[in-house]
Write an enzyme that holds these catalytic residues in place. Structure first.
Site, short mmCIF file in Angstrom:
data_model
loop_
_atom_site.label_atom_id
_atom_site.label_comp_id
_atom_site.label_asym_id
_atom_site.label_seq_id
_atom_site.Cartn_x
_atom_site.Cartn_y
_atom_site.Cartn_z
N GLY A 13 0.82 -1.21 0.00
CA GLY A 13 0.00 0.00 0.00
C GLY A 13 0.85 1.26 0.00
N THR A 38 -6.34 -3.49 -1.65
CA THR A 38 -6.29 -2.09 -2.12
C THR A 38 -4.87 -1.69 -2.52
OG1 THR A 38 -5.90 -1.18 0.10
CG2 THR A 38 -8.20 -1.36 -0.60
N TYR A 65 1.39 -16.87 9.88
CA TYR A 65 2.61 -17.60 10.26
C TYR A 65 3.80 -16.97 9.53
CZ TYR A 65 6.22 -21.15 10.35
OH TYR A 65 7.43 -21.79 10.50
N LYS A 94 -12.77 -6.66 9.90
CA LYS A 94 -11.99 -7.86 10.23
C LYS A 94 -10.50 -7.59 10.34
CE LYS A 94 -13.25 -11.90 8.30
NZ LYS A 94 -13.79 -12.79 7.24
N ASN A 102 -4.52 -11.46 15.47
CA ASN A 102 -3.55 -12.43 14.94
C ASN A 102 -2.12 -11.92 15.08
OD1 ASN A 102 -5.51 -14.24 14.14
ND2 ASN A 102 -5.69 -13.37 12.08
N GLY A 105 -0.83 -11.79 18.61
CA GLY A 105 -0.46 -13.15 19.01
C GLY A 105 0.92 -13.51 18.49
N TYR A 148 -14.83 1.71 9.82
CA TYR A 148 -13.39 2.05 9.90
C TYR A 148 -13.05 2.58 11.29
CZ TYR A 148 -8.96 4.29 8.48
OH TYR A 148 -7.64 4.68 8.35
N1 LIG Z 1 -2.75 7.44 4.45
C1 LIG Z 1 -3.29 8.08 5.46
O1 LIG Z 1 -3.47 9.31 5.40
C2 LIG Z 1 -3.70 7.33 6.71
C3 LIG Z 1 -4.28 8.07 7.74
C4 LIG Z 1 -4.63 7.40 8.92
C5 LIG Z 1 -4.37 6.05 9.05
N2 LIG Z 1 -3.81 5.35 8.02
C6 LIG Z 1 -3.60 3.91 8.22
O2 LIG Z 1 -2.36 3.50 7.66
C7 LIG Z 1 -2.48 2.19 7.10
C8 LIG Z 1 -2.05 2.20 5.65
O3 LIG Z 1 -2.88 3.10 4.91
P1 LIG Z 1 -2.56 3.47 3.39
O4 LIG Z 1 -2.92 4.88 3.21
O5 LIG Z 1 -1.20 3.01 3.06
O6 LIG Z 1 -3.66 2.57 2.65
P2 LIG Z 1 -3.48 1.58 1.39
O7 LIG Z 1 -4.85 1.14 1.01
O8 LIG Z 1 -2.63 2.22 0.36
O9 LIG Z 1 -2.67 0.37 2.02
C9 LIG Z 1 -3.25 -0.61 2.81
C10 LIG Z 1 -2.67 -1.95 2.40
O10 LIG Z 1 -3.21 -2.98 3.24
C11 LIG Z 1 -3.52 -4.10 2.43
N3 LIG Z 1 -4.54 -4.90 3.14
C12 LIG Z 1 -5.81 -4.52 3.45
N4 LIG Z 1 -6.45 -5.52 4.11
C13 LIG Z 1 -5.54 -6.52 4.23
C14 LIG Z 1 -5.58 -7.83 4.82
N5 LIG Z 1 -6.70 -8.29 5.41
N6 LIG Z 1 -4.47 -8.60 4.76
C15 LIG Z 1 -3.34 -8.15 4.17
N7 LIG Z 1 -3.24 -6.94 3.59
C16 LIG Z 1 -4.33 -6.13 3.62
C17 LIG Z 1 -3.99 -3.50 1.13
O11 LIG Z 1 -3.96 -4.41 0.05
C18 LIG Z 1 -3.03 -2.33 0.96
O12 LIG Z 1 -1.86 -2.71 0.27
C19 LIG Z 1 -3.93 1.75 7.32
O13 LIG Z 1 -4.01 0.99 8.48
C20 LIG Z 1 -4.66 3.08 7.51
O14 LIG Z 1 -5.81 2.93 8.31
C21 LIG Z 1 -3.48 5.97 6.85
#
Ligand SMILES: NC(=O)c1ccc[n+]([C@@H]2O[C@H](COP(=O)([O-])OP(=O)(O)OC[C@H]3O[C@@H](n4cnc5c(N)ncnc54)[C@H](O)[C@@H]3O)[C@@H](O)[C@H]2O)c1
Length: 329
Positions: A13, A38, A65, A94, A102, A105, A148
């Site tokens: 991401g 995403t 794992y 989830k 997970n 843990g 969220y």
């Molecule tokens: N970018 C921001 O401004 C911002 C602000 C507040 C919080 N965050 C937090 O930072 C984190 C990253 O955000 P981002 O902007 O890079 O979003 P993004 O969508 O670019 O990246 C999120 C990544 O998580 C992966 N992902 C989602 N569900 C998954 C799962 N169940 N198993 C494995 N991979 C999974 C997606 O494929 C994606 O690559 C998130 O937790 C988000 O809530 C981001």
């Protein structure tokens, strides 16, 4: 000396890929994990040839794992934009709950320190501005954004419980709006939405009267803050963001100026539960981490605009591009 090993979830991401780059640069062995819901492998394809990088295509809401020792876990997997989490609400709940459980843990089992990516959205539509960490928030659990916001609030509660009950070393970063290269043009966040519209020659959509505020942090500053927090000994939540607050209307005008286009701002109805103000109180980050943002908005926007301009034209007219004009996150 053996390299320290770090697991980064959400590695493909926006933020996860920048974290992978930073930890590689610092000399760590980096294990990226992502289910690509995403994310995009293009964000980390430059790392695949490296000996000290490996990637697991895996959904962290299922049992996780990882062979070998782990020193740190950075849990950044989660849909993060309104378009994404409204499209996949159950997966969002989830990954914040089961996924976090997970990984905690795993941290306990490996004796690893874990940091979770929380968000300013835990403050909901805040009644205090700027938002200090002590503010408990104003969140509607059953509104569209509840999937969220509540997942992230639960994630924080679960993390603190593992810290106090199992003695796992944990860190919580509350991230405010961050921008920079590798954001997706169609992810529904205000900056790529405005730049995408300007590049396509469309007017820029402002929701409400544009008086709602946001504070934008350049990605390199955020990554530095996360790095310092992970290595600190502070377990309570810390805000990381740029306190330079701007209204959405002013921001739209800045983008029009930056892109040199003749577009106008057009006003649409404000979405449900849209926060009216967003500005981090970063006193704790300053005092505990000696951190504050260094990149001003003009510099950061220029770099980000160059990145979006360099993308192939098809990216601008992606089939989802119509969807992403529903929020000014
Ligand atoms: N970018 C921001 O401004 C911002 C602000 C507040 C919080 N965050 C937090 O930072 C984190 C990253 O955000 P981002 O902007 O890079 O979003 P993004 O969508 O670019 O990246 C999120 C990544 O998580 C992966 N992902 C989602 N569900 C998954 C799962 N169940 N198993 C494995 N991979 C999974 C997606 O494929 C994606 O690559 C998130 O937790 C988000 O809530 C981001």
């Amino acid at each position: 000396m053996e390299k320290k090993r770090v697991l980064i979830t959400g590695a493909a991401g926006f933020l996860g890929s920048h974290l992978c780059d930073r930890f590689i640069k610092e000399g760590y062995y980096v294990i990226g994990m992502d289910n690509l819901i995403t994310g995009d492998l293009q964000n980390i394809e430059h790392l695949f040839a490296l000996e000290h990088f490996e990637f697991f295509h895996h959904d962290v809401s299922k049992f996780v794992y990882v062979p070998g020792k782990l020193d740190y876990i950075l849990h950044f997997a989660s849909p993060a934009s309104p378009i994404d989490y409204l499209k996949i609400p159950i997966q969002t709940l989830k990954v914040g709950s089961l996924g976090t459980h997970n990984l905690l843990g795993l941290a306990r089992n490996k004796g690893a320190r874990m940091i979770i990516a929380s968000t300013s959205e835990v403050y909901g539509d805040p009644s205090v501005n700027p938002q200090p960490e002590e503010y408990w928030g104003n969140v509607n659990p059953v509104g569209p954004r509840g999937v969220y916001d509540e997942a992230k609030r639960f994630q924080e509660a679960m993390t603190m419980a593992y810290h106090t009950f199992h003695g796992v070393e944990t860190r919580i970063v509350r991230i405010f709006n961050t921008y920079g290269p590798r954001m997706r043009l169609n992810d529904g966040r205000v900056l790529p939405a405005f730049i995408g519209q300007a590049l396509r020659g469309e007017d820029l959509t402002v929701f409400g009267d544009g008086s709602q505020t946001r504070s934008f942090c350049y990605v390199d500053d955020l990554i530095e803050g996360i790095y310092r927090l992970l290595l600190s000994d502070y377990a309570l939540p810390v805000n990381i963001g740029n306190p330079d607050e701007i209204t959405i209307k002013q921001f739209g005008e800045e983008i029009i100026k930056l892109t040199g286009t003749n577009q106008k701002l057009v006003l649409r109805d404000l979405p449900v539960d849209d926060p009216k103000q967003r500005r981090p109180d970063i006193t704790k980050a300053r005092e505990i981490l000696g951190w504050e943002p260094k990149v001003n908005r003009a510099e950061g926007l220029k770099i980000t605009y160059e990145y979006f301009k360099s993308l192939p034209k098809e990216a601008l007219f992606n089939k989802e591009h119509k969807d992403f004009t529903t929020y000014n996150k």
